[in-house]
Design a protein around this motif. Structure first.
Motif, PDB file in Angstrom:
ATOM      1  N   MET A   1       0.849  -1.198   0.000  1.00  0.00           N
ATOM      2  CA  MET A   1       0.000   0.000   0.000  1.00  0.00           C
ATOM      3  C   MET A   1       0.883   1.245   0.000  1.00  0.00           C
ATOM      4  N   ASN A   2       0.430   2.238  -0.735  1.00  0.00           N
ATOM      5  CA  ASN A   2       1.180   3.475  -0.831  1.00  0.00           C
ATOM      6  C   ASN A   2       0.654   4.476   0.208  1.00  0.00           C
ATOM      7  N   ILE A   3       1.475   4.739   1.200  1.00  0.00           N
ATOM      8  CA  ILE A   3       1.036   5.662   2.252  1.00  0.00           C
ATOM      9  C   ILE A   3       1.629   7.045   2.005  1.00  0.00           C
ATOM     10  N   HIS A   4       0.733   8.022   1.776  1.00  0.00           N
ATOM     11  CA  HIS A   4       1.204   9.393   1.590  1.00  0.00           C
ATOM     12  C   HIS A   4       1.128  10.107   2.926  1.00  0.00           C
ATOM     13  N   HIS A   5       2.268  10.579   3.381  1.00  0.00           N
ATOM     14  CA  HIS A   5       2.307  11.245   4.668  1.00  0.00           C
ATOM     15  C   HIS A   5       2.723  12.696   4.451  1.00  0.00           C
ATOM     16  N   ASP A   6       1.892  13.604   4.928  1.00  0.00           N
ATOM     17  CA  ASP A   6       2.188  15.031   4.775  1.00  0.00           C
ATOM     18  C   ASP A   6       3.207  15.443   5.829  1.00  0.00           C
ATOM     19  N   THR A   7       4.408  15.755   5.382  1.00  0.00           N
ATOM     20  CA  THR A   7       5.497  16.053   6.323  1.00  0.00           C
ATOM     21  C   THR A   7       5.676  17.558   6.555  1.00  0.00           C
ATOM     22  N   ARG A   8       4.804  18.358   5.944  1.00  0.00           N
ATOM     23  CA  ARG A   8       4.945  19.799   6.141  1.00  0.00           C
ATOM     24  C   ARG A   8       4.663  20.165   7.598  1.00  0.00           C
ATOM     25  N   PRO A   9       5.386  21.191   8.117  1.00  0.00           N
ATOM     26  CA  PRO A   9       5.114  21.600   9.494  1.00  0.00           C
ATOM     27  C   PRO A   9       3.666  22.079   9.633  1.00  0.00           C
ATOM     28  N   MET A  10       3.094  21.874  10.794  1.00  0.00           N
ATOM     29  CA  MET A  10       1.699  22.255  11.036  1.00  0.00           C
ATOM     30  C   MET A  10       1.638  23.676  11.580  1.00  0.00           C
ATOM     31  N   LEU A  11       0.792  24.479  10.983  1.00  0.00           N
ATOM     32  CA  LEU A  11       0.568  25.836  11.464  1.00  0.00           C
ATOM     33  C   LEU A  11      -0.838  25.904  12.042  1.00  0.00           C
ATOM     34  N   ASN A  12      -0.924  26.004  13.355  1.00  0.00           N
ATOM     35  CA  ASN A  12      -2.234  26.123  14.005  1.00  0.00           C
ATOM     36  C   ASN A  12      -2.645  27.589  14.061  1.00  0.00           C
ATOM     37  N   LEU A  13      -3.906  27.828  13.758  1.00  0.00           N
ATOM     38  CA  LEU A  13      -4.420  29.197  13.754  1.00  0.00           C
ATOM     39  C   LEU A  13      -5.591  29.312  14.712  1.00  0.00           C
ATOM     40  N   ILE A  14      -5.639  30.404  15.417  1.00  0.00           N
ATOM     41  CA  ILE A  14      -6.808  30.687  16.247  1.00  0.00           C
ATOM     42  C   ILE A  14      -7.501  31.907  15.662  1.00  0.00           C
ATOM     43  N   ARG A  15      -8.784  31.729  15.348  1.00  0.00           N
ATOM     44  CA  ARG A  15      -9.551  32.827  14.762  1.00  0.00           C
ATOM     45  C   ARG A  15     -10.051  33.742  15.882  1.00  0.00           C
ATOM     46  N   LEU A  16      -9.797  35.006  15.742  1.00  0.00           N
ATOM     47  CA  LEU A  16     -10.262  35.990  16.720  1.00  0.00           C
ATOM     48  C   LEU A  16     -11.620  36.539  16.268  1.00  0.00           C
ATOM     49  N   ALA A  17     -12.261  37.267  17.163  1.00  0.00           N
ATOM     50  CA  ALA A  17     -13.605  37.788  16.848  1.00  0.00           C
ATOM     51  C   ALA A  17     -13.591  38.623  15.565  1.00  0.00           C
ATOM     52  N   ASN A  18     -12.542  39.421  15.385  1.00  0.00           N
ATOM     53  CA  ASN A  18     -12.483  40.275  14.188  1.00  0.00           C
ATOM     54  C   ASN A  18     -12.154  39.485  12.920  1.00  0.00           C
ATOM     55  N   GLY A  19     -11.797  38.190  13.094  1.00  0.00           N
ATOM     56  CA  GLY A  19     -11.507  37.344  11.939  1.00  0.00           C
ATOM     57  C   GLY A  19     -12.700  36.521  11.481  1.00  0.00           C
ATOM     58  N   GLU A  20     -13.800  36.663  12.199  1.00  0.00           N
ATOM     59  CA  GLU A  20     -15.039  35.943  11.867  1.00  0.00           C
ATOM     60  C   GLU A  20     -15.401  36.082  10.389  1.00  0.00           C
ATOM     61  N   GLY A  21     -15.528  34.943   9.696  1.00  0.00           N
ATOM     62  CA  GLY A  21     -15.962  34.979   8.298  1.00  0.00           C
ATOM     63  C   GLY A  21     -14.849  35.176   7.275  1.00  0.00           C
ATOM     64  N   LEU A  22     -13.646  35.491   7.729  1.00  0.00           N
ATOM     65  CA  LEU A  22     -12.531  35.680   6.783  1.00  0.00           C
ATOM     66  C   LEU A  22     -12.009  34.339   6.295  1.00  0.00           C
ATOM     67  N   ASP A  23     -11.568  34.279   5.037  1.00  0.00           N
ATOM     68  CA  ASP A  23     -10.887  33.084   4.540  1.00  0.00           C
ATOM     69  C   ASP A  23      -9.609  32.878   5.346  1.00  0.00           C
TER      70      ASP A  23
END
Ligand SMILES: O=c1ccn([C@H]2C[C@H](O)[C@@H](COP(=O)(O)OP(=O)(O)OP(=O)(O)O)O2)c(=O)[nH]1
Ligand SMILES: [Mg+2]
Length: 156
Positions: A1-23
């Motif tokens: 089986m071919n296992i694709h593993h995403d090795t890119r570093p993870m960037l966690n984001l926290i959406r603030l109230a003023n970010g509501e609805g933004l892409d």
């Protein structure tokens, strides 16, 4: 089986109230180096940057930059070319231990007022690895061919 593993570093984001609805900040092409950051200004109150003026523009997100990396906040060349809009502290540095909202320090070096509306892509952030050095004070620097020559010493 071919296992694709995403090795890119993870960037966690926290959406603030003023970010509501933004892409979410995103890479706009497959090979883009930077993810575009959007202006989290009030929908009803766009920000007008007069010529020569600067403003700290919120992005609406807290970025948890992974340890060993930094976020480099850089201008977008289109805004710089067309409107004279750039990042005053370019490249801005977002430290991996920063837990405040990421903001973009824009300056208008153009001749016309520039209107920043909600959701506008105002800058880009490049995630780059960082090396922290140890620091030691010494009394004599090692000899080199260059020596103290710099600032054009090798000619044009
Ligand atoms: O364009 C930028 C630059 C910085 N920052 C935030 C994240 C960074 O971790 C923090 C501090 O930035 P910097 O070290 O460049 O500024 P300083 O003047 O040295 O402030 P400090 O004393 O807080 O380190 O400010 C941004 O949100 N956008
Ligand atoms: Mg600092």
């Amino acid at each position: 089986m071919n296992i694709h593993h995403d090795t890119r570093p993870m960037l966690n984001l926290i959406r603030l109230a003023n970010g509501e609805g933004l892409d979410l900040p995103a890479y706009e092409s497959k090979g883009a180096a930077g993810m575009d950051l959007r202006a989290a200004v009030d929908e009803a109150a766009p920000l007008t940057l007069l010529p020569g003026k600067r403003a700290l523009v919120p992005t609406g997100f807290i970025f948890e930059i992974p340890e060993g990396f930094e976020g480099q906040v850089r201008p977008r060349s289109g805004l710089a070319f067309k409107n004279g809009i750039t990042c005053l502290n370019s490249p801005g540095t977002v430290d991996s231990d920063y837990r405040g909202e990421v903001k973009v320090l824009l300056i208008n070096l153009g001749e016309e007022p520039f209107v920043i509306s909600r959701g506008m892509r105002i800058a880009q952030m490049v995630i780059a690895s960082v090396t922290q050095a140890r620091v030691a004070e010494i009394t004599e620097a090692s000899e080199t061919m260059r020596g103290a020559g710099g600032f054009g010493s090798t000619g044009v």
